[in-house]
Design an enzyme around this catalytic site. Structure first.
Site, PDB file in Angstrom:
ATOM      1  N   LYS A  28      -6.844   3.239  -3.115  1.00 12.67           N
ATOM      2  CA  LYS A  28      -7.237   3.179  -1.717  1.00 12.67           C
ATOM      3  C   LYS A  28      -7.498   4.592  -1.219  1.00 12.67           C
ATOM      4  O   LYS A  28      -6.819   5.543  -1.621  1.00 12.67           O
ATOM      5  CB  LYS A  28      -6.103   2.515  -0.923  1.00 12.67           C
ATOM      6  N   LYS A  60     -10.024   0.019  -2.289  1.00 15.99           N
ATOM      7  CA  LYS A  60      -9.916  -0.256  -0.869  1.00 15.99           C
ATOM      8  C   LYS A  60     -10.403   0.948  -0.064  1.00 15.99           C
ATOM      9  O   LYS A  60      -9.938   2.071  -0.256  1.00 15.99           O
ATOM     10  CB  LYS A  60      -8.465  -0.578  -0.493  1.00 15.99           C
ATOM     11  N   ASP A  67       0.867  -1.184   0.000  1.00 17.56           N
ATOM     12  CA  ASP A  67       0.000   0.000   0.000  1.00 17.56           C
ATOM     13  C   ASP A  67       0.903   1.233   0.000  1.00 17.56           C
ATOM     14  O   ASP A  67       1.525   1.554   1.018  1.00 17.56           O
ATOM     15  CB  ASP A  67      -0.899   0.017   1.242  1.00 17.56           C
TER      16      ASP A  67
END
Length: 470
Positions: free
Chosen positions: A400, A429, A337
């Site tokens: 995300k 996400k 991430d």
């Protein structure tokens, strides 16, 4: 302004700005007609008929040949997208620009699996006015084998039976002209060789382009019970795009069980991993310093180890993020991430943002999923759309919402916008401030395929979370 119109305009602007974008560089592979070990060049154009078969060709070529180089036109970047290309050929070099001589260096055969009408006409006239046409024409002039799909000239939605005879004759003339120049024309899905066609390449389901279920019985999202049956019979891994929802209806399958606070202790990391094993969360998400321990604790379980890169500000250099990524993967991370360069995005430096993401994607290629954290609380609507498009173009697997360390977290509105922008091919996400099952379910309903939370156990069990956290 309508949302889809805004997405279209920002897409056009991003593609315009990045017309001279830096090439993305993973490893290569080679062709069916080239000697074994020779490099093959795959040119993806704007042909939108049966893109599924073009990607099937690309996948087979990547398996068949040790080295492969892929070049996408600007239209192909938008039509097919980097994530789909990287999934089909994870070890290939992927370029959106470059010097033709360098791109043709060492190439022994050229493939055009989704030859468009526009490209076919220009190649047939030996008119090199775009990179893919320049490469194709130079290949012909250099006597290289060139093989193209003959089935992608008609745009998607055009019924061949309704094409007027005069137009059909002109298309046949165009194909004959290409053949006279030495272009070998083959059915879509069979560029990798006759054995591919014999395996029924033309029968590849077209649900991606039509949106309709073909009834193949193997769809993770539309037929989750079939996917679960495969797992129960011994399958250890199922293939699906990052945008597909988990086959399990259990909320735990969506969750990255997260502990990113700076004062997290070894005992807390051990507890996190134990809970992840117990509830079978999608992953644990920990700071890079804890990746090796988490990987050891989760060895043998289906739970992946996720870590954060450039966290939480995103203000480090592309080189630093790439090095951080390699180190994390070496220690056992299977998901990355990364925080994009928020300042560069807000300054309008799209090239730097893309280079930043591509560096991580290249470092992780074939080894880990890459999720790009946008920090949506700091962005305007237009910036959120642009960030999603840049992440998609750079080959990331997910977008995300948040780090959980800024002024705001995930919202249903942001998830819906992100899903609309990236389409079904990428994952989305939702993270930051998700503390209960109802909120998590709302995010999934809006289009999230992964949830980042520290209150994971409470969300999975439907209980109320204590305190506050990620």
């Amino acid at each position: 302004m309508q949302s889809d119109e805004l997405v279209r305009q920002i897409t056009a602007e991003v593609l315009r700005r990045m017309g001279a974008g830096a090439p993305a560089a993973p490893p290569p592979a080679a062709p069916a007609t080239a000697p074994s070990g020779g490099r093959a060049l795959v040119l993806l154009t704007g042909g939108d008929a049966r893109v599924d078969l073009a990607l099937a060709d690309l996948e087979r070529l990547s398996r068949r040949h040790a080295r492969l180089r892929v070049v996408l036109s600007a239209t192909a970047q938008q039509l097919i997208g980097m994530p789909a290309v990287r999934r089909a050929a994870p070890a290939a070099e992927v370029h959106t620009d470059g010097e033709p001589r360098a791109l043709l260096e060492g190439v022994e055969a050229v493939y055009l699996p989704n030859l468009s009408l526009n490209a076919a006409a220009k190649i047939g006239r030996l008119t090199p006015d775009s990179l893919v046409c320049i490469l194709a024409v130079r290949a012909l002039l250099g006597g290289l084998p060139v093989k193209a799909s003959r089935d992608s000239l008609l745009p998607q939605g055009v019924d061949p039976a309704r094409v007027p005879a005069a137009v059909r004759a002109r298309l046949d003339e165009l194909l004959q002209g290409l053949a006279s120049l030495g272009v070998e024309l083959a059915p879509a899905g069979s560029l990798a060789g006759a054995e591919a066609a014999a395996r029924g390449a033309a029968a590849v389901p077209d649900c991606q382009s039509t949106g309709a279920c073909t009834g193949c019985g193997l769809c993770v999202e539309k037929r989750p019970e079939a996917a679960q049956a495969l797992v129960s019979q011994g399958a250890a891994r199922l293939g699906a795009s990052a945008g597909a929802r988990p086959a399990s209806q259990d909320m735990a399958a969506y969750i990255d069980h997260t502990l990113l606070k700076p004062d997290a202790t070894e005992g807390e990391i051990r507890k996190l991993c134990g809970e992840a094993r117990q509830h079978t969360f999608a992953s644990v998400c920990v700071n890079p310093g804890w990746v090796k321990l988490a990987a050891e604790l989760l060895r043998g379980s289906p739970v992946k180890v996720c870590t954060v890169i450039g966290f939480p500000l995103g203000a480090t250099t592309p080189t630093a993020k790439a090095i951080e990524t390699r180190d994390a993967i070496a220690n056992g991370a299977g998901e990355i991430d990364m925080v994009l360069n928020i300042g560069a995005l807000k300054s309008g430096d799209d090239a730097l943002v893309r280079r930043d993401i591509e560096g991580v994607v290249q470092a992780a290629r074939g080894q880990a999923l890459v999720k790009v954290i946008l920090e949506t609380a700091l962005l305007s609507r237009e910036e959120k759309i642009k960030a999603c498009l840049l992440a998609k173009g750079a080959g990331a697997d997910f977008v995300k919402t948040s780090t959980g360390f800024s002024s705001g977290g995930a919202t249903v509105e942001d998830i819906a916008l992100m899903r609309e922008t990236v389409g079904p091919e990428m994952g989305v996400k939702a993270s930051g401030g998700i503390r209960d099952r109802a909120t998590a379910e709302a995010m999934v309903a809006a289009g999230a395929t992964r949830i980042g939370a520290s209150a994971s156990v409470a969300i999975a069990t439907g209980q109320k979370a204590a305190g506050k956290g990620y």
